[in-house]
Design a protein around this motif. Structure first.
Motif, short mmCIF file in Angstrom:
data_model
loop_
_atom_site.label_atom_id
_atom_site.label_comp_id
_atom_site.label_asym_id
_atom_site.label_seq_id
_atom_site.Cartn_x
_atom_site.Cartn_y
_atom_site.Cartn_z
N TRP A 307 -22.51 -36.29 73.82
CA TRP A 307 -22.06 -35.07 74.51
C TRP A 307 -23.29 -34.29 74.91
O TRP A 307 -24.03 -33.78 74.05
CB TRP A 307 -21.16 -34.24 73.61
CG TRP A 307 -20.46 -33.13 74.34
CD1 TRP A 307 -19.96 -33.17 75.61
CD2 TRP A 307 -20.19 -31.82 73.84
NE1 TRP A 307 -19.39 -31.97 75.94
CE2 TRP A 307 -19.51 -31.12 74.87
CE3 TRP A 307 -20.44 -31.17 72.64
CZ2 TRP A 307 -19.10 -29.81 74.72
CZ3 TRP A 307 -20.03 -29.87 72.49
CH2 TRP A 307 -19.35 -29.18 73.51
N GLU A 308 -23.50 -34.19 76.21
CA GLU A 308 -24.73 -33.60 76.75
C GLU A 308 -24.94 -32.16 76.31
O GLU A 308 -26.07 -31.77 75.96
CB GLU A 308 -24.72 -33.72 78.28
CG GLU A 308 -26.07 -33.46 78.91
CD GLU A 308 -27.10 -34.52 78.58
OE1 GLU A 308 -28.26 -34.15 78.29
OE2 GLU A 308 -26.75 -35.72 78.58
N GLY A 312 -26.84 -34.65 71.90
CA GLY A 312 -26.88 -35.79 70.99
C GLY A 312 -25.53 -36.44 70.83
O GLY A 312 -24.61 -36.23 71.64
N VAL A 313 -25.43 -37.25 69.80
CA VAL A 313 -24.22 -37.98 69.48
C VAL A 313 -23.42 -37.19 68.45
O VAL A 313 -23.90 -36.97 67.32
CB VAL A 313 -24.54 -39.39 68.93
CG1 VAL A 313 -23.26 -40.10 68.52
CG2 VAL A 313 -25.29 -40.21 69.98
N GLY A 359 -10.73 -39.43 66.63
CA GLY A 359 -11.23 -39.82 67.94
C GLY A 359 -11.92 -38.70 68.70
O GLY A 359 -11.52 -37.54 68.62
N LEU A 360 -12.96 -39.06 69.46
CA LEU A 360 -13.74 -38.12 70.27
C LEU A 360 -13.82 -38.61 71.71
O LEU A 360 -13.86 -39.82 71.95
CB LEU A 360 -15.16 -37.99 69.73
CG LEU A 360 -15.36 -37.55 68.28
CD1 LEU A 360 -16.82 -37.72 67.89
CD2 LEU A 360 -14.93 -36.10 68.11
N ALA A 361 -13.88 -37.68 72.66
CA ALA A 361 -14.09 -38.03 74.06
C ALA A 361 -14.66 -36.81 74.78
O ALA A 361 -14.14 -35.70 74.63
CB ALA A 361 -12.79 -38.47 74.74
N ALA A 362 -15.72 -37.01 75.57
CA ALA A 362 -16.37 -35.91 76.27
C ALA A 362 -16.03 -35.95 77.75
O ALA A 362 -15.96 -37.02 78.36
CB ALA A 362 -17.88 -36.01 76.08
N ASP A 363 -15.80 -34.75 78.33
CA ASP A 363 -15.55 -34.69 79.77
C ASP A 363 -16.57 -33.80 80.48
O ASP A 363 -16.33 -33.32 81.58
CB ASP A 363 -14.13 -34.19 80.06
CG ASP A 363 -13.92 -32.71 79.73
OD1 ASP A 363 -14.85 -32.09 79.17
OD2 ASP A 363 -12.86 -32.18 80.06
N GLY A 364 -17.70 -33.57 79.85
CA GLY A 364 -18.72 -32.70 80.42
C GLY A 364 -18.74 -31.37 79.72
O GLY A 364 -19.51 -31.17 78.78
#
Length: 620
Positions: A307-308, A312-313, A359-364
């Motif tokens: 995730w910017e 980092g992670v 669960g993880l998910a990045a959209d910006g």
């Protein structure tokens, strides 16, 4: 206090073992009398509970060490509706390599007969059928070892100990390419990388999700680094592909959440080489959780996502209900969000409560996450003040779940484990225990259903605009959402956890966390108080007095008038050391347990609430 002294003060006959059926016994039905002459450990667990999974691994060495004298019996007492499904219980016993008999207790009959108040709870029954020790939570291996040694010696001398094999009968092992896979990510070349959790490896597929390109990992449980055929994992879960500019600097492309090893691993895709990035291999229990990556213990990293905005992670640290952050360039780890208290509370990241981050998910701009134990979809975003804040899109708390579509404040999930951002900006949720793929639309704040009849979906990714789903209990990848299908409405009702409320009296109540140091140890006060107790409540106004942190394991609580139901959140810990004056540096251990106790306040309820962390409640 020795085991024998505890027995004399609280001689309690173990109740009968009652349930729907037995697993891992070759079809044989067992009763308590069948264990006479053996030390019996009852492990009350449920397969959604990460702490229960920790205990399964903690018990393995004890089962080997006391193979002739001790029998472990898992008592599976479900929290969620799906966990009462007999097929799901059988699958979980296989998924987590449970190598002892399991009693399926869907109505929580045996749970209630043993007065259990937390998952997991361990009960030791001696060879004559009496309860001699109770321990809630995890981290009790050394205490159990001491208790078992005393019980074995005592009953060996009395002639009431019978050595020999127990009633465990292993089931047949199936042959499939994947076995209970966890997560999937698309690679730059269009292939798919899958964590093959029960086969302790990774599998790279062609874009069709069926053609195997290669396997990374030997398939044996372990933590070896090196070439793909010799490297090993232990139930790997989440996967994160690093941005190219980061991968080129650190020398690997994919970060793997090596869940049961409590490690992050790196995979270099050019040759499949595996390296260890973060963690010590030991589970974090207390103390520093920030520092050089290889010096900081992790606890059941479930998923990972680059995730910017965080630089980092991000790590979903399911084992202590937090989010961590790994900087692959600086090679450091730190706490990113959460307090370790299990619950659902929004706000500044460092003050938020989570419950088994998954669960993880990045959209910006947003990092989406599913919080399994609160059946919640949540997100993290940067604030104007330069920090981060946590918000909840869907979810009500620890004990409410279901399958209901509609406005987000009324929608319900059931223990979701995976999440993915769709091309249109909406969010796909792997609603695991409902066997469904759900969709949350941020613009309208609405939830709908995309697909049903998916076997425990645990992860998802978008490949060429199409959703690829890990159907974990079907051991394969699926594409369950046909092209052009946006959503379909499912009318559903809310459900609540089967676990019965604990009745307590109105007004003033004594909370007593029971802890007796294991035989041969004592509470360690050399560096300050050896015990700590933290209490909070949902709703917060349930407690007029008694919330907060202190060092006494007994606490006076004052309950608010007019509040009849709520949840007490209790976190207790105790440090005990070997009691040997001849040893200059005795071994010390920290015991810690979190409870979320649903309570019902009545006029006639008891004015004392005992929670056993270790030992026996001698006031019974």
């Amino acid at each position: 206090m020795s085991v024998e002294q505890q027995q004399r003060r609280a001689r309690v006959r173990a109740p009968e073992l009652v349930g729907r059926r037995w697993l891992n016994t070759g079809g044989r039905e067992l009763r308590l009398k069948d264990f006479r002459g053996k030390c019996l450990i009852l492990d009350f667990w449920t397969f959604c509970c990460i702490n229960c999974l920790h205990v399964l691994d903690e018990l393995r060495p004890l089962e080997e060490e006391f193979a002739d004298e001790v029998v472990v019996v898992g008592v599976h007492s479900p929290k969620f509706e799906h966990e009462a499904d007999p097929a799901a219980v059988a699958a979980a016993v296989e998924r987590y390599s449970v190598h002892h008999p399991v009693l399926d207790d869907p109505e929580l009959t045996t749970w209630q007969n043993y007065a259990v108040k937390a998952w997991p709870t361990l009960v030791v029954v001696d060879p004559e059928g009496y309860v001699v020790h109770v321990a809630a939570g995890e981290g009790h291996v050394e205490a159990l070892r001491s208790v078992l040694a005393e019980v074995v010696a005592e009953h060996d001398a009395k002639g009431t100990l019978h050595r020999g094999d127990g009633p465990y009968v292993p089931p047949e092992e199936p042959d499939t390419t994947l076995r209970f896979p966890g997560e999937v990510v698309p690679l730059a070349d269009g292939n798919l990388l899958v964590s093959d959790s029960a086969n302790h490896s990774l599998v790279e597929f062609a874009a069709d999700g069926e053609t195997v390109v290669r396997r990374i990992g030997s398939g044996a449980r372990g933590r070896a680094d090196g070439a793909p055929e010799g490297a090993s994992f232990a139930e790997p879960g989440g996967l994160a592909v690093l941005p190219e500019h980061v991968a080129s600097r650190v020398g690997y492309d994919v970060v793997v959440a090596d869940t049961v090893n409590h490690l992050l691993r790196g995979v270099r895709l050019s040759d499949g080489r595996v390296s260890t990035l973060a963690g010590t291999g030991e589970q974090w229990r207390d103390g520093a959780d920030s520092g050089p990556a290889l010096d900081v213990p992790l606890t059941s990293p479930w998923d990972v996502a680059w995730w910017e905005p965080a630089g980092g992670v991000v790590i979903a640290m399911a084992g202590n209900h937090t989010l961590g952050l790994f900087d692959p360039v600086a090679r450091r780890v730190r706490r990113f969000a959460g307090t370790t208290v299990e619950g659902l509370r929004d706000g500044d990241a460092e003050e938020a409560f989570f419950a088994q981050t998954s669960g993880l998910a990045a959209d910006g701009e947003r990092l989406w996450l599913v919080d399994a134990e609160t059946s919640a979809l949540r997100w993290v975003a940067a604030t104007d003040a330069g920090g981060f804040a946590v918000r909840t899109a869907v979810g009500k708390g620890l004990f409410d779940f279901g399958h209901a579509d509609g406005p987000a404040d009324r929608a319900l999930f059931q223990h979701p484990l995976g999440v993915a951002v769709l091309p249109d900006g909406s969010v796909a949720v792997c609603d695991t225990y409902n066997g469904a793929i759900r969709r949350y639309e941020p613009a309208t704040d609405e939830v709908s259903t995309l697909a049903t009849d998916v076997a425990e979906p645990s992860g998802a990714a978008v490949l060429d605009g199409e959703l690829v789903v890990v159907a974990s209990a079907a051991h394969r990848l699926e594409r369950p959402v046909p092209p052009g299908v946006a959503a379909r409405l499912v009318e559903g009702a809310s459900q609540q956890v089967k676990r019965p409320d604990t009745e307590i009296g109105r007004g003033e109540v004594e909370l007593a966390v029971v802890f007796t140091p294991p035989p041969g140890t004592k509470l360690d006060d050399r560096y300050g108080p050896s015990t700590r107790l933290e209490v909070s409540a949902s709703p917060e106004h349930l407690l007029v007095e008694g919330a907060g942190v202190g060092t006494d394991l007994t606490r006076r609580l004052v309950l608010a008038d007019g509040v009849e139901h709520g949840v007490l959140h209790v976190v207790a810990q105790a440090a005990s050391c070997d009691d040997d004056p001849e040893v200059e540096h005795p071994a010390c251990r920290l015991t810690r347990q979190d409870w979320g106790v649903p309570v019902r306040v009545t006029e006639s309820g008891p004015t004392r609430l005992p929670l056993v962390m270790g030992g026996l409640d001698t006031d019974l």
